[in-house]
Design an enzyme around this catalytic site. Sequence first.
Site, PDB file in Angstrom:
ATOM      1  N   LYS A 120       0.829  -1.205   0.000  1.00  0.00           N
ATOM      2  CA  LYS A 120       0.000   0.000   0.000  1.00  0.00           C
ATOM      3  C   LYS A 120       0.862   1.254   0.000  1.00  0.00           C
ATOM      4  O   LYS A 120       0.621   2.190  -0.783  1.00  0.00           O
ATOM      5  CB  LYS A 120      -0.942   0.013   1.212  1.00  0.00           C
ATOM      6  CG  LYS A 120      -1.885   1.214   1.235  1.00  0.00           C
ATOM      7  CD  LYS A 120      -2.832   1.150   2.421  1.00  0.00           C
ATOM      8  CE  LYS A 120      -2.125   1.453   3.717  1.00  0.00           C
ATOM      9  NZ  LYS A 120      -3.056   1.572   4.859  1.00  0.00           N
ATOM     10  N   ASP A 138      -6.577   1.367   0.896  1.00  0.00           N
ATOM     11  CA  ASP A 138      -6.706   1.507   2.342  1.00  0.00           C
ATOM     12  C   ASP A 138      -8.126   1.127   2.733  1.00  0.00           C
ATOM     13  O   ASP A 138      -8.895   0.614   1.922  1.00  0.00           O
ATOM     14  CB  ASP A 138      -6.340   2.931   2.786  1.00  0.00           C
ATOM     15  CG  ASP A 138      -7.344   3.965   2.311  1.00  0.00           C
ATOM     16  OD1 ASP A 138      -8.229   3.633   1.464  1.00  0.00           O
ATOM     17  OD2 ASP A 138      -7.273   5.112   2.768  1.00  0.00           O
TER      18      ASP A 138
END
Length: 222
Positions: A120, A138
């Site tokens: 991420k 997220d």
Amino acid sequence: MNAEQRYQIFSRLRAANPNPTTELIYRTPFELLVAVMLSAQATDKSVNQATSGLFARAGTPEAILALGEDGLKAHIRTIGLFNTKARHILQTCALLIERHGGAVPCDRASLESLPGVGRKTANVILNTAFGEPTMAVDTHIFRVANRTGLAPGKTPLAVEQGLLDQIPDEFLHDAHHWLILHGRYVCTARTPRCTACLIADLCDYPDKSLTHRDPSSTTDHV
């Protein structure tokens, strides 16, 4: 959700916000990297409050290493998990100097080899600092993708791959930011603001009749 719905969703998001970007405050790819590492389980606002003083004092890997662990912790102790984050940031600074001449690398493998940098975080850096059409999933993006029907998936990686496959190419660069902001301020976790949503008629969420009880809520839950 069909291709025309997806196209209309991103057309509207683009019209409402033509130049979306992160809410983290930074000046260089390195500062962005540090800010994103600090942002895990923390709000952008809290990170910005911490990094305003940190970056004024130390905005390079060399300068942060010179602070030492105690000096770095003094700047970030208001952020959750600051002990672990400080250790990872210092380790990352050392590796940036050793392997990359102090610069932030622009390839996924090198980014993910840094302590505290997962997929991420690497996606955020590749997209925001280097302009790559990546998708950093997220909790906000995971929720929006599943709730709206844009790219349902049981894992962040499945959602990431679904979004990259389904979003028209012309929107891919900015889609990451549009979806985060939409999840943070409109498609909120507990009571989505469907009556204020500009894509509500295109969304597959079945409970749009629910009213939003707290317009100020941005609680970060999937």
